[in-house]
Design a protein around this motif. Sequence first.
Motif, mmCIF file in Angstrom:
data_model
loop_
_atom_site.group_PDB
_atom_site.id
_atom_site.type_symbol
_atom_site.label_atom_id
_atom_site.label_comp_id
_atom_site.label_asym_id
_atom_site.label_seq_id
_atom_site.Cartn_x
_atom_site.Cartn_y
_atom_site.Cartn_z
ATOM 1 N N VAL A 3 11.496 2.173 -0.076
ATOM 2 C CA VAL A 3 12.962 2.316 -0.079
ATOM 3 C C VAL A 3 13.446 2.757 1.301
ATOM 4 O O VAL A 3 14.389 2.194 1.873
ATOM 5 C CB VAL A 3 13.407 3.348 -1.150
ATOM 6 N N PHE A 4 12.753 3.760 1.839
ATOM 7 C CA PHE A 4 13.147 4.318 3.125
ATOM 8 C C PHE A 4 13.003 3.293 4.255
ATOM 9 O O PHE A 4 13.915 3.096 5.058
ATOM 10 C CB PHE A 4 12.301 5.564 3.417
ATOM 11 N N SER A 47 15.595 0.490 3.934
ATOM 12 C CA SER A 47 16.911 0.963 4.349
ATOM 13 C C SER A 47 17.024 1.012 5.870
ATOM 14 O O SER A 47 18.021 0.583 6.465
ATOM 15 C CB SER A 47 17.147 2.357 3.751
ATOM 16 N N LYS A 48 15.956 1.515 6.493
ATOM 17 C CA LYS A 48 15.951 1.648 7.951
ATOM 18 C C LYS A 48 16.002 0.263 8.623
ATOM 19 O O LYS A 48 16.733 0.056 9.596
ATOM 20 C CB LYS A 48 14.675 2.385 8.357
ATOM 21 N N GLN A 80 23.438 0.380 -4.047
ATOM 22 C CA GLN A 80 23.984 1.592 -3.456
ATOM 23 C C GLN A 80 24.429 1.377 -2.010
ATOM 24 O O GLN A 80 25.357 2.036 -1.547
ATOM 25 C CB GLN A 80 22.958 2.729 -3.523
ATOM 26 N N THR A 81 23.749 0.494 -1.289
ATOM 27 C CA THR A 81 24.130 0.256 0.101
ATOM 28 C C THR A 81 25.001 -0.993 0.228
ATOM 29 O O THR A 81 25.326 -1.420 1.336
ATOM 30 C CB THR A 81 22.881 0.102 1.002
ATOM 31 N N GLY A 119 0.800 -1.227 0.000
ATOM 32 C CA GLY A 119 0.000 0.000 0.000
ATOM 33 C C GLY A 119 0.831 1.275 0.000
ATOM 34 O O GLY A 119 0.303 2.361 -0.149
ATOM 35 N N MET A 120 2.133 1.151 0.181
ATOM 36 C CA MET A 120 2.983 2.349 0.238
ATOM 37 C C MET A 120 3.561 2.674 -1.135
ATOM 38 O O MET A 120 3.928 1.790 -1.884
ATOM 39 C CB MET A 120 4.162 2.130 1.186
ATOM 40 N N SER A 121 3.648 3.988 -1.408
ATOM 41 C CA SER A 121 4.235 4.450 -2.669
ATOM 42 C C SER A 121 5.639 4.995 -2.438
ATOM 43 O O SER A 121 6.016 5.301 -1.318
ATOM 44 C CB SER A 121 3.372 5.565 -3.264
ATOM 45 N N CYS A 122 6.345 5.183 -3.538
ATOM 46 C CA CYS A 122 7.694 5.754 -3.549
ATOM 47 C C CYS A 122 7.724 7.055 -2.771
ATOM 48 O O CYS A 122 6.840 7.883 -2.959
ATOM 49 C CB CYS A 122 8.117 6.012 -4.992
ATOM 50 N N PRO A 123 8.699 7.320 -1.932
ATOM 51 C CA PRO A 123 9.887 6.500 -1.652
ATOM 52 C C PRO A 123 9.782 5.686 -0.363
ATOM 53 O O PRO A 123 10.801 5.250 0.158
ATOM 54 C CB PRO A 123 10.977 7.564 -1.489
ATOM 55 N N MET A 124 8.546 5.504 0.148
ATOM 56 C CA MET A 124 8.400 4.857 1.461
ATOM 57 C C MET A 124 9.015 3.455 1.543
ATOM 58 O O MET A 124 9.732 3.151 2.507
ATOM 59 C CB MET A 124 6.921 4.809 1.871
ATOM 60 N N LEU A 157 18.697 0.172 -4.502
ATOM 61 C CA LEU A 157 18.985 0.343 -3.069
ATOM 62 C C LEU A 157 20.065 -0.623 -2.588
ATOM 63 O O LEU A 157 21.016 -0.215 -1.912
ATOM 64 C CB LEU A 157 17.701 0.149 -2.248
#
Lengths: 173, 84
Positions: free
Chosen positions: B21-22, B25-26, B56-57, B14-19, B53
């Motif tokens: 990814v964020f 990452s967290k 990059q990480t 249900g979440m859209s960009c950038p949620m 992601l």
Amino acid sequence: MMNNGTRPRRLALIATKGTLDWAYPPFILASAAGAMDWEVGIFFTFYGLPLLKKTINPAITPVGNPAMPMKMPFGSERFQNINWAIPNVITHNIPGFDTMATGLMKKMFKNKGVATIEELREMCMETDVRLIGCQMTMDVFGFSKDEFIDEAEVAGAATFLEFAADADISLFI
Amino acid sequence: MLDIEVNVKLDCRGMSCPMPVFKTSKALKNLKVGETLEVISSDPGFVLDIQALVRQTQNKLLVTQEMNDHVFRYVIEKTQQNLG
């Protein structure tokens, strides 16, 4: 310094627009870059500067923007897919039209799982994005420092340019 | 690979960009090297974004599995210490 000995990538953004739609790109890019462990700085200038205020209420206007879809965030799927051709004489002249359009867009964002501007700004702070407010704009528009969030630095062009000089990506939004 | 053991699960449906990814990452930051994270997402853009992601990480995407209509399951192995 990254574990492989190289410096992290750096993103430098200039945010110049304060409407709800244009408030999204800098905060989305900055929070996504922050999530990827990049160094990020945003310089908020002119109409972008109010995005650093403690209380923000960005709005949209369909005036002068023929590309803005006019859709309803409720009702059946078929109803929601209708793109209402609302004549300029209404969008430009009906009092409260922008407030209504802003409310509908916020509802649409919420329905689609898009974070609010406040949430995205919070995410930027969590990933140590530098939020630099333009001193000159502050003086011109008569804003005072205490209207802004504590995390905001206040500085001028030289501060941003020095940060951007070592950036891998620089964007003017 | 599909029944790999996961240490932490994250539901981003249900979440859209950038949620996504964020949040991913967290969640990765709270793992130890060698541990795995399962992410469920319904965001079609995240199929490519999760690859960016992890590159990059400097972590590792072990599994990408379509569960049903646009819902994907991913498993990431944390292969890199948190960056300073």
